[in-house]
Design a protein around this motif. Sequence first.
Motif, PDB file in Angstrom:
ATOM      1  N   THR A  91      58.144  24.398  29.065  1.00  0.00           N
ATOM      2  CA  THR A  91      57.571  25.595  28.309  1.00  0.00           C
ATOM      3  C   THR A  91      55.946  25.455  28.164  1.00  0.00           C
ATOM      4  O   THR A  91      55.462  24.654  28.008  1.00  0.00           O
ATOM      5  CB  THR A  91      58.148  25.282  26.569  1.00  0.00           C
ATOM      6  OG1 THR A  91      59.412  25.393  26.546  1.00  0.00           O
ATOM      7  CG2 THR A  91      57.318  26.147  25.587  1.00  0.00           C
ATOM      8  N   ALA A  92      55.415  26.691  28.677  1.00  0.00           N
ATOM      9  CA  ALA A  92      53.989  26.869  28.591  1.00  0.00           C
ATOM     10  C   ALA A  92      53.825  28.344  28.945  1.00  0.00           C
ATOM     11  O   ALA A  92      54.648  29.332  29.197  1.00  0.00           O
ATOM     12  CB  ALA A  92      53.563  26.039  29.770  1.00  0.00           C
ATOM     13  N   MET A  93      52.515  28.709  29.008  1.00  0.00           N
ATOM     14  CA  MET A  93      52.201  29.851  29.402  1.00  0.00           C
ATOM     15  C   MET A  93      51.555  29.530  31.145  1.00  0.00           C
ATOM     16  O   MET A  93      51.154  28.784  31.364  1.00  0.00           O
ATOM     17  CB  MET A  93      50.760  30.335  28.781  1.00  0.00           C
ATOM     18  CG  MET A  93      50.218  31.933  29.065  1.00  0.00           C
ATOM     19  SD  MET A  93      51.187  32.878  28.673  1.00  0.00           S
ATOM     20  CE  MET A  93      50.718  33.240  26.950  1.00  0.00           C
ATOM     21  N   TYR A  94      52.311  30.605  31.698  1.00  0.00           N
ATOM     22  CA  TYR A  94      52.374  30.661  33.048  1.00  0.00           C
ATOM     23  C   TYR A  94      51.285  31.723  33.667  1.00  0.00           C
ATOM     24  O   TYR A  94      51.309  32.779  33.278  1.00  0.00           O
ATOM     25  CB  TYR A  94      53.303  30.551  33.842  1.00  0.00           C
ATOM     26  CG  TYR A  94      54.571  29.467  33.525  1.00  0.00           C
ATOM     27  CD1 TYR A  94      54.853  29.002  32.624  1.00  0.00           C
ATOM     28  CD2 TYR A  94      54.883  28.766  34.691  1.00  0.00           C
ATOM     29  CE1 TYR A  94      55.785  27.911  32.326  1.00  0.00           C
ATOM     30  CE2 TYR A  94      55.555  27.719  34.740  1.00  0.00           C
ATOM     31  CZ  TYR A  94      56.064  27.172  33.360  1.00  0.00           C
ATOM     32  OH  TYR A  94      56.661  26.092  33.377  1.00  0.00           O
ATOM     33  N   TYR A  95      50.289  31.099  34.544  1.00  0.00           N
ATOM     34  CA  TYR A  95      49.141  31.771  35.265  1.00  0.00           C
ATOM     35  C   TYR A  95      49.360  32.194  36.712  1.00  0.00           C
ATOM     36  O   TYR A  95      49.748  31.296  37.378  1.00  0.00           O
ATOM     37  CB  TYR A  95      47.964  31.474  34.798  1.00  0.00           C
ATOM     38  CG  TYR A  95      47.661  31.315  33.208  1.00  0.00           C
ATOM     39  CD1 TYR A  95      47.741  30.202  32.708  1.00  0.00           C
ATOM     40  CD2 TYR A  95      47.028  32.399  32.579  1.00  0.00           C
ATOM     41  CE1 TYR A  95      47.710  30.238  31.224  1.00  0.00           C
ATOM     42  CE2 TYR A  95      46.754  32.462  31.324  1.00  0.00           C
ATOM     43  CZ  TYR A  95      47.138  31.162  30.541  1.00  0.00           C
ATOM     44  OH  TYR A  95      46.669  31.177  29.339  1.00  0.00           O
ATOM     45  N   CYS A  96      49.269  33.330  37.021  1.00  0.00           N
ATOM     46  CA  CYS A  96      49.203  33.426  38.738  1.00  0.00           C
ATOM     47  C   CYS A  96      47.360  33.273  38.875  1.00  0.00           C
ATOM     48  O   CYS A  96      46.461  33.790  38.186  1.00  0.00           O
ATOM     49  CB  CYS A  96      49.683  34.957  38.920  1.00  0.00           C
ATOM     50  SG  CYS A  96      49.286  35.233  40.756  1.00  0.00           S
ATOM     51  N   ALA A  97      46.959  32.780  39.998  1.00  0.00           N
ATOM     52  CA  ALA A  97      45.839  32.750  40.618  1.00  0.00           C
ATOM     53  C   ALA A  97      45.672  33.164  42.100  1.00  0.00           C
ATOM     54  O   ALA A  97      46.618  32.844  42.859  1.00  0.00           O
ATOM     55  CB  ALA A  97      45.270  31.445  40.267  1.00  0.00           C
ATOM     56  N   ALA A  98      44.505  33.625  42.503  1.00  0.00           N
ATOM     57  CA  ALA A  98      44.300  33.794  43.929  1.00  0.00           C
ATOM     58  C   ALA A  98      42.819  33.387  44.297  1.00  0.00           C
ATOM     59  O   ALA A  98      41.970  33.492  43.420  1.00  0.00           O
ATOM     60  CB  ALA A  98      44.486  35.413  43.783  1.00  0.00           C
ATOM     61  N   ASP A  99      42.728  33.124  45.452  1.00  0.00           N
ATOM     62  CA  ASP A  99      41.485  32.652  46.009  1.00  0.00           C
ATOM     63  C   ASP A  99      41.633  32.698  47.532  1.00  0.00           C
ATOM     64  O   ASP A  99      42.728  32.655  47.942  1.00  0.00           O
ATOM     65  CB  ASP A  99      41.136  31.142  45.596  1.00  0.00           C
ATOM     66  CG  ASP A  99      39.633  30.966  46.227  1.00  0.00           C
ATOM     67  OD1 ASP A  99      39.933  30.417  47.271  1.00  0.00           O
ATOM     68  OD2 ASP A  99      38.687  31.545  45.497  1.00  0.00           O
ATOM     69  N   ARG A 100      40.638  32.937  48.315  1.00  0.00           N
ATOM     70  CA  ARG A 100      40.618  32.978  49.678  1.00  0.00           C
ATOM     71  C   ARG A 100      41.091  31.777  50.485  1.00  0.00           C
ATOM     72  O   ARG A 100      41.701  31.940  51.416  1.00  0.00           O
ATOM     73  CB  ARG A 100      39.290  33.374  50.232  1.00  0.00           C
ATOM     74  CG  ARG A 100      39.454  34.021  51.860  1.00  0.00           C
ATOM     75  CD  ARG A 100      38.080  34.846  51.875  1.00  0.00           C
ATOM     76  NE  ARG A 100      36.840  34.048  52.212  1.00  0.00           N
ATOM     77  CZ  ARG A 100      36.526  33.397  53.215  1.00  0.00           C
ATOM     78  NH1 ARG A 100      37.477  33.622  54.293  1.00  0.00           N
ATOM     79  NH2 ARG A 100      35.657  32.636  53.477  1.00  0.00           N
ATOM     80  N   LEU A 101      40.651  30.588  49.860  1.00  0.00           N
ATOM     81  CA  LEU A 101      40.909  29.344  50.616  1.00  0.00           C
ATOM     82  C   LEU A 101      41.179  28.397  50.022  1.00  0.00           C
ATOM     83  O   LEU A 101      41.457  27.224  50.292  1.00  0.00           O
ATOM     84  CB  LEU A 101      39.658  29.158  51.540  1.00  0.00           C
ATOM     85  CG  LEU A 101      39.320  30.069  52.509  1.00  0.00           C
ATOM     86  CD1 LEU A 101      37.802  29.771  53.157  1.00  0.00           C
ATOM     87  CD2 LEU A 101      40.210  30.114  53.721  1.00  0.00           C
ATOM     88  N   ALA A 102      41.433  28.333  48.408  1.00  0.00           N
ATOM     89  CA  ALA A 102      41.273  27.305  47.520  1.00  0.00           C
ATOM     90  C   ALA A 102      42.666  26.435  47.763  1.00  0.00           C
ATOM     91  O   ALA A 102      42.586  24.989  47.705  1.00  0.00           O
ATOM     92  CB  ALA A 102      41.383  27.936  46.151  1.00  0.00           C
ATOM     93  N   CYS A 103      43.619  27.061  48.153  1.00  0.00           N
ATOM     94  CA  CYS A 103      44.843  26.269  48.597  1.00  0.00           C
ATOM     95  C   CYS A 103      44.992  25.494  49.538  1.00  0.00           C
ATOM     96  O   CYS A 103      46.018  24.745  49.978  1.00  0.00           O
ATOM     97  CB  CYS A 103      46.169  27.372  48.458  1.00  0.00           C
ATOM     98  SG  CYS A 103      46.156  28.240  49.957  1.00  0.00           S
TER      99      CYS A 103
END
Length: 126
Positions: A91-103
């Motif tokens: 249980t939580a707030m789920y967020y989407c994230a984006a970045d060019r190279l972070a992953c």
Amino acid sequence: QVQLVESGGGSVQAGGSLRLSCAASGYITSGSCMGWFRQDPGKEREGLATIYAGGVATHYADSVKGRFTISRDSAENTAYLQMDRLQPEDTAMYYCAADRLACLRDNWAEPRGYNSWGQGTQVTVS
């Protein structure tokens, strides 16, 4: 500038499943990172899973490995998080994230590495 919109959250009983979606628009290319994070009030934001391009590279946190699956439709610039065998601690707030190279970095789960965020979608497991 990248805009991210999450959907698919809701309430589910323990052991159930949910599928989150994150639609990206703006300046985002298929050769980029998208990821899912979650946060409980009073806690730090936790990196759950990331994906580079169409699945060339993926990462999972130990807490969700084997239960959650990240995928991406590069043509539609949409990322998904299939969540199975959900537990109350998910249980939580789920967020989407984006970045060019972070992953692609060793600290792929560090929220500060991502420069675009959605507004979040609530997941409640009882």
